[in-house]
Scaffold this motif. Structure first.
Motif, short mmCIF file in Angstrom:
data_model
loop_
_atom_site.label_atom_id
_atom_site.label_comp_id
_atom_site.label_asym_id
_atom_site.label_seq_id
_atom_site.Cartn_x
_atom_site.Cartn_y
_atom_site.Cartn_z
N THR A 148 13.00 120.47 99.11
CA THR A 148 11.70 120.62 99.77
C THR A 148 11.22 119.33 100.43
OG1 THR A 148 9.39 121.31 99.45
CG2 THR A 148 10.42 120.09 97.65
N ASN A 149 10.38 119.47 101.44
CA ASN A 149 9.69 118.33 102.05
C ASN A 149 8.22 118.24 101.64
OD1 ASN A 149 11.54 119.26 104.85
ND2 ASN A 149 11.82 117.25 103.91
N HIS A 150 7.72 119.24 100.92
CA HIS A 150 6.28 119.35 100.68
C HIS A 150 5.87 118.49 99.48
CE1 HIS A 150 2.49 121.46 101.53
NE2 HIS A 150 2.25 121.29 100.23
N ALA A 151 4.91 117.58 99.69
CA ALA A 151 4.63 116.54 98.70
C ALA A 151 3.29 116.66 98.00
CB ALA A 151 4.69 115.17 99.39
N GLN A 152 2.43 117.59 98.39
CA GLN A 152 1.08 117.59 97.86
C GLN A 152 0.55 119.01 97.71
OE1 GLN A 152 -1.01 114.79 97.13
NE2 GLN A 152 -2.45 116.30 96.35
N PHE A 153 -0.09 119.30 96.59
CA PHE A 153 -0.82 120.56 96.45
C PHE A 153 -1.94 120.60 97.48
CE2 PHE A 153 1.46 120.86 92.57
CZ PHE A 153 1.37 122.16 92.12
N ASP A 154 -2.22 121.78 97.98
CA ASP A 154 -3.27 121.91 98.99
C ASP A 154 -4.67 121.95 98.39
OD1 ASP A 154 -1.34 121.96 100.90
OD2 ASP A 154 -1.45 124.10 101.32
N ILE A 161 -5.66 120.87 95.06
CA ILE A 161 -6.01 119.87 94.06
C ILE A 161 -5.30 118.55 94.39
CG2 ILE A 161 -6.48 121.46 92.15
CD1 ILE A 161 -3.62 121.08 91.20
N LYS A 162 -5.82 117.46 93.85
CA LYS A 162 -5.20 116.16 94.07
C LYS A 162 -4.04 115.99 93.10
CE LYS A 162 -9.32 113.88 95.87
NZ LYS A 162 -10.29 112.76 95.68
N LYS A 163 -2.92 116.56 93.50
CA LYS A 163 -1.73 116.53 92.64
C LYS A 163 -0.49 116.44 93.51
CE LYS A 163 0.63 119.22 89.01
NZ LYS A 163 0.77 118.10 88.06
N ALA A 164 0.35 115.48 93.20
CA ALA A 164 1.61 115.34 93.94
C ALA A 164 2.61 116.37 93.44
CB ALA A 164 2.16 113.94 93.75
N THR A 165 3.50 116.76 94.34
CA THR A 165 4.56 117.69 93.98
C THR A 165 5.82 117.33 94.76
OG1 THR A 165 5.16 120.02 93.69
CG2 THR A 165 3.88 119.48 95.66
N GLY A 166 6.74 118.26 94.86
CA GLY A 166 8.00 118.00 95.55
C GLY A 166 9.14 118.65 94.80
N PRO A 184 10.24 114.39 98.79
CA PRO A 184 9.44 113.87 97.68
C PRO A 184 9.93 114.41 96.35
CG PRO A 184 8.28 115.66 98.75
CD PRO A 184 9.53 115.43 99.55
N VAL A 185 9.78 113.62 95.31
CA VAL A 185 10.15 114.04 93.96
C VAL A 185 8.87 114.22 93.15
CG1 VAL A 185 11.37 113.41 91.84
CG2 VAL A 185 12.36 112.85 94.07
N ASP A 186 8.74 115.35 92.48
CA ASP A 186 7.58 115.58 91.63
C ASP A 186 7.53 114.50 90.55
OD1 ASP A 186 5.92 116.63 89.43
OD2 ASP A 186 5.91 118.49 90.58
N HIS A 211 7.56 122.67 92.76
CA HIS A 211 6.43 123.42 93.33
C HIS A 211 6.33 123.28 94.85
CE1 HIS A 211 4.78 123.92 89.20
NE2 HIS A 211 4.22 124.98 89.74
N GLY A 212 6.82 122.18 95.40
CA GLY A 212 6.73 122.01 96.85
C GLY A 212 7.37 123.15 97.62
N THR A 213 8.36 123.79 97.03
CA THR A 213 9.12 124.83 97.73
C THR A 213 8.27 126.04 98.09
OG1 THR A 213 9.85 125.91 95.69
CG2 THR A 213 11.23 124.13 96.54
N VAL A 214 7.22 126.33 97.31
CA VAL A 214 6.44 127.54 97.59
C VAL A 214 5.66 127.40 98.89
CG1 VAL A 214 6.32 128.26 95.19
CG2 VAL A 214 4.47 126.86 96.13
#
Length: 228
Positions: free
Chosen positions: A9-15, A17-22, A53-55, A105-108
């Protein structure tokens, strides 16, 4: 030498909440480690290419087992997989015997919309190859079309991250959809085991795993298919 395409995944942030993902690191490393032990090479691709990004949770001390430490400590892995993943346009499906969608989680956010990756997966499958995925990464199969106008996963046996496991994470309301619900809505014959226990489903040349604990088992099932 056989080669497998690993999707990250390329997605690094929850939309919401302030929480990093990947990427959940072990879902890449434990799968790839099995392949390397069987002399199977890999390339890494992502929807946009480049940085993966890595969670942060997957880098916690409780998660950094020997396999994770080996890969994360390897500059070649960090460069190829996390720093400079391939773009879909860089990839020729005929070079690969299998494709694997790693989770996190970034994959969703980015996998279901990655139609170019869906086309690569279908081309690999149509060439006699294997499609595989684990945990949230199974939602990457939503971008794979079947031959009958329905989704590729329609009426196929599979598994993926469960609603119960998402509830345990306390993130049910912070993801755009629940993987279990979306897979069922696409017509999949979905099954699950107890939360956070290994569960791998093989349906022909489709292999899926329920959660991070299943990544190694998915790798073993893919190797078995490739060796047949």
């Amino acid at each position: 030498m056989a080669k497998v395409l690993v999707v990250l995944t390329n997605h690094a942030q929850f939309d919401t909440i302030k929480k990093a993902t990947g990427l959940w690191l072990s879902e890449a490393t434990h799968f790839v480690n099995v392949l390397f032990e069987n002399d199977i090479d890999v390339d890494y691709v992502s929807p946009k290419g480049g940085y993966v990004p890595v969670d942060p949770g997957s880098l916690d001390a409780t998660e950094l087992d020997a396999v994770n430490q080996k890969f994360y400590g390897d500059a070649g892995f960090r460069n190829r997989a996390l720093g400079h993943s391939l773009k879909p346009s860089d990839v020729n499906a005929s070079d690969y015997e299998a494709i694997y969608f790693a989770g996190g989680h970034g994959t969703v956010w980015d996998f279901p919309k990655a139609t170019s990756l869906g086309k690569l997966a279908k081309a690999i499958y149509d060439n006699g190859g294997v499609i595989s995925a684990v945990c949230h990464g199974v939602v990457g199969l939503l971008a794979v079309d079947g031959d009958d106008g329905k989704k590729f996963i329609n009426d196929r046996k599979l598994t993926g991250f469960t609603n119960e496991e998402e509830a345990i994470n306390k993130l049910t309301g912070d993801v755009p959809f629940l993987a279990e619900d979306e897979l069922k809505a696409a017509g999949a014959n979905y099954s699950k085991h107890e939360a956070y226990t290994e569960h791998v489903v093989t349906d022909g040349r489709l292999v899926t795993g329920q959660n991070p604990q299943s990544a190694k088992g998915v790798g073993e099932a893919v190797v078995k298919l490739l060796n047949n």
